[in-house]
Write a protein that holds these residues in place. Structure first.
Motif: not given
Length: 274
Positions: A258-265, A270-272
């Motif tokens: 869950m943490a990894a998915l949220k951090a990835s999003l 931010k990149k977009d």
């Protein structure tokens, strides 16, 4: 059936999610392999690696690679190759999710089964389910045998399959001679010919069942070889070929999903927006 051996181990990186996997070759060549022999006495023909300068027979461990250009040659050692950034990369990095019809079949290469590795397959199951639900395939970058490659991930049955791809500049442009080279053919196809062609296609149409097709050449070749054995048309392998060389034998922790998915999003958004 020969037990499958993993040829590579590493992980699929899906954002900040890490999916530990092992790769297994998904295909194999069923052609019979042959030795070359002297037609006079059946003696084994062997290739030797000899140096053209000193004439010595050279073992693989003493062989380096060389590149020639404009009359000059440079030699690269194993140590040189090890300095390249992708030499020891053990990650399959997901870079895009795209519709399958955007991947030209011309670009596809060898396939590998990816099996989960580690204490829990949860992250593997997550990626597999994501691929299935999205109806997309993942474009990835990875390194194998000291070569950076492009590939795709898709689901076959219950397994994630990695299929290598050619780089765009490795696909040759269509450049036929004659009437197919940028010119229109004078040949005309009649409506009746198209109608008959469509009927012929319809008569062949069915679901693809690869198990129904066999390599007739290899089957007949095997029969020919077996017949020679039965007739005693053989030679003593050890006496003729000599002693055969021995064949060389060739828990990652799962992050909080869950943490990894949220951090990835968050990282992606931010990149977009940048």
């Amino acid at each position: 059936m020969v037990r499958m051996r993993a040829i590579w181990s590493g992980s699929v990186t899906f954002g900040l999610v890490n999916v530990p996997v092992k790769a297994y070759g998904a295909t194999e060549d069923h052609d019979l392999s042959f030795h070359q022999v002297h037609d006079k006495d059946g003696g084994r023909i062997r290739y030797e690696r000899r140096c053209e300068v000193c004439g010595e027979k050279v073992e693989y461990k003493h062989i380096d690679k060389a590149f020639e250009e404009d009359g000059d040659t440079v030699v690269l050692t194993d140590e040189d190759f090890a300095t390249l950034p992708e030499a020891d990369n053990d990650e399959i990095e997901v870079v895009q999710f795209v519709p399958a019809n955007q991947i030209d079949p011309l670009m596809l290469e060898k396939s590998y089964y990816l099996a989960p590795e580690g204490k829990t397959p949860k992250s593997y199951l997550l990626l597999r389910q994501t691929l299935e639900d999205s109806e997309l395939i993942a474009v990835v970058r990875f390194a194998l045998r000291q070569k950076t490659r492009l590939g795709v991930l898709r689901v076959v049955g219950k397994v994630i399959v990695l299929q290598g791809m050619m780089w765009a500049d490795e696909i040759r442009e269509l450049d036929f001679d004659g009437e197919f080279k940028g010119t229109k053919s004078r040949a005309k196809i009649s409506d009746k010919e198209m109608e008959l062609s469509a009927q012929l296609v319809k008569s062949y149409a069915s679901d693809f069942t690869p198990e129904e097709f066999e390599d007739d050449y290899q089957l007949e070749l095997r029969k020919l070889i077996d017949a020679k054995f039965e007739q005693g048309d053989t030679i003593d392998t050890e006496a003729t070929f000599g002693e055969q060389p021995e064949q060389a034998e060739d828990d990652a922790d799962v992050v909080d999903l869950m943490a990894a998915l949220k951090a990835s999003l968050d990282k992606r958004s931010k990149k977009d927006s940048a």
